[in-house]
Motif scaffolding. Sequence first.
Motif, mmCIF file in Angstrom:
data_model
loop_
_atom_site.group_PDB
_atom_site.id
_atom_site.type_symbol
_atom_site.label_atom_id
_atom_site.label_comp_id
_atom_site.label_asym_id
_atom_site.label_seq_id
_atom_site.Cartn_x
_atom_site.Cartn_y
_atom_site.Cartn_z
ATOM 1 N N MET A 114 -8.030 0.409 -1.798
ATOM 2 C CA MET A 114 -7.199 -0.103 -0.742
ATOM 3 C C MET A 114 -5.864 -0.505 -1.350
ATOM 4 O O MET A 114 -5.808 -1.067 -2.438
ATOM 5 N N VAL A 115 -4.798 -0.211 -0.631
ATOM 6 C CA VAL A 115 -3.449 -0.572 -1.049
ATOM 7 C C VAL A 115 -2.814 -1.367 0.087
ATOM 8 O O VAL A 115 -2.827 -0.936 1.238
ATOM 9 N N VAL A 116 -2.278 -2.530 -0.236
ATOM 10 C CA VAL A 116 -1.547 -3.343 0.726
ATOM 11 C C VAL A 116 -0.104 -3.412 0.245
ATOM 12 O O VAL A 116 0.151 -3.775 -0.908
ATOM 13 N N GLU A 117 0.820 -3.033 1.108
ATOM 14 C CA GLU A 117 2.230 -3.025 0.745
ATOM 15 C C GLU A 117 3.026 -3.872 1.724
ATOM 16 O O GLU A 117 2.739 -3.887 2.920
ATOM 17 N N VAL A 118 4.010 -4.557 1.191
ATOM 18 C CA VAL A 118 4.971 -5.284 2.015
ATOM 19 C C VAL A 118 6.310 -4.601 1.803
ATOM 20 O O VAL A 118 6.824 -4.564 0.683
ATOM 21 N N ASP A 119 6.834 -4.026 2.860
ATOM 22 C CA ASP A 119 8.053 -3.225 2.779
ATOM 23 C C ASP A 119 9.257 -3.995 3.298
ATOM 24 O O ASP A 119 9.263 -4.457 4.431
ATOM 25 N N TYR A 178 -7.484 6.375 -0.960
ATOM 26 C CA TYR A 178 -7.046 4.995 -0.759
ATOM 27 C C TYR A 178 -6.682 4.804 0.701
ATOM 28 O O TYR A 178 -6.141 5.694 1.344
ATOM 29 N N GLU A 179 -6.971 3.640 1.209
ATOM 30 C CA GLU A 179 -6.520 3.244 2.541
ATOM 31 C C GLU A 179 -5.241 2.446 2.322
ATOM 32 O O GLU A 179 -5.203 1.543 1.491
ATOM 33 N N VAL A 180 -4.183 2.772 3.053
ATOM 34 C CA VAL A 180 -2.894 2.113 2.880
ATOM 35 C C VAL A 180 -2.607 1.260 4.108
ATOM 36 O O VAL A 180 -2.616 1.756 5.230
ATOM 37 N N PHE A 181 -2.367 -0.015 3.869
ATOM 38 C CA PHE A 181 -1.977 -0.943 4.927
ATOM 39 C C PHE A 181 -0.582 -1.448 4.605
ATOM 40 O O PHE A 181 -0.352 -2.009 3.538
ATOM 41 N N ARG A 182 0.343 -1.248 5.515
ATOM 42 C CA ARG A 182 1.732 -1.656 5.295
ATOM 43 C C ARG A 182 2.097 -2.802 6.231
ATOM 44 O O ARG A 182 1.730 -2.803 7.408
ATOM 45 N N PHE A 183 2.826 -3.739 5.677
ATOM 46 C CA PHE A 183 3.397 -4.829 6.452
ATOM 47 C C PHE A 183 4.901 -4.786 6.267
ATOM 48 O O PHE A 183 5.386 -4.540 5.158
ATOM 49 N N GLY A 184 5.626 -5.021 7.328
ATOM 50 C CA GLY A 184 7.070 -5.143 7.223
ATOM 51 C C GLY A 184 7.436 -6.545 6.758
ATOM 52 O O GLY A 184 6.765 -7.526 7.116
ATOM 53 N N HIS A 185 8.473 -6.640 5.972
ATOM 54 C CA HIS A 185 8.931 -7.925 5.452
ATOM 55 C C HIS A 185 9.071 -8.956 6.570
ATOM 56 O O HIS A 185 8.658 -10.108 6.427
ATOM 57 N N ARG A 206 0.877 9.620 1.539
ATOM 58 C CA ARG A 206 -0.012 10.783 1.634
ATOM 59 C C ARG A 206 -0.784 10.984 0.341
ATOM 60 O O ARG A 206 -1.989 11.250 0.355
ATOM 61 N N ASP A 207 -0.092 10.855 -0.785
ATOM 62 C CA ASP A 207 -0.767 11.019 -2.079
ATOM 63 C C ASP A 207 -1.882 9.996 -2.255
ATOM 64 O O ASP A 207 -2.976 10.336 -2.722
ATOM 65 N N LEU A 208 -1.619 8.757 -1.881
ATOM 66 C CA LEU A 208 -2.660 7.729 -1.985
ATOM 67 C C LEU A 208 -3.841 8.055 -1.075
ATOM 68 O O LEU A 208 -5.002 7.926 -1.472
ATOM 69 N N LYS A 209 -3.549 8.486 0.139
ATOM 70 C CA LYS A 209 -4.622 8.810 1.092
ATOM 71 C C LYS A 209 -5.440 9.999 0.618
ATOM 72 O O LYS A 209 -6.664 10.023 0.794
ATOM 73 N N LEU A 210 -4.805 10.974 -0.008
ATOM 74 C CA LEU A 210 -5.548 12.107 -0.557
ATOM 75 C C LEU A 210 -6.461 11.694 -1.701
ATOM 76 O O LEU A 210 -7.426 12.385 -2.014
ATOM 77 N N ARG A 211 -6.151 10.570 -2.324
ATOM 78 C CA ARG A 211 -6.990 10.028 -3.400
ATOM 79 C C ARG A 211 -7.996 9.011 -2.853
ATOM 80 O O ARG A 211 -8.566 8.224 -3.584
#
Length: 74
Positions: free
Chosen positions: A1-6, A39-46, A32-37
């Motif tokens: 799982m990847v959590v990002e704050v953009d 990983y679930e990607v969850f993004r939050f806006g700043h 896309r690269d993470l998802k192909l590996r």
Amino acid sequence: MVVEVDGSQHYTRDRGRTPDTGKYAEMVAADRDLKLRDYEVFRFGHDELEHLDDAKALLGQFLPDMFQRYKVVR
């Protein structure tokens, strides 16, 4: 799982003044690269997390839902 704050640096140049489609393309390609590996990607806006009360409310809803989805044992 990847959590990002953009922040705006993820999709703009000139300190947030000018949209940058190239930077945006790089960001979605990395997703896309993470998802192909698998990983679930969850993004939050700043802006979603900038103010403490708003961040607490958002994460107070998101984290239990995420734990339920992945059945994380505490």
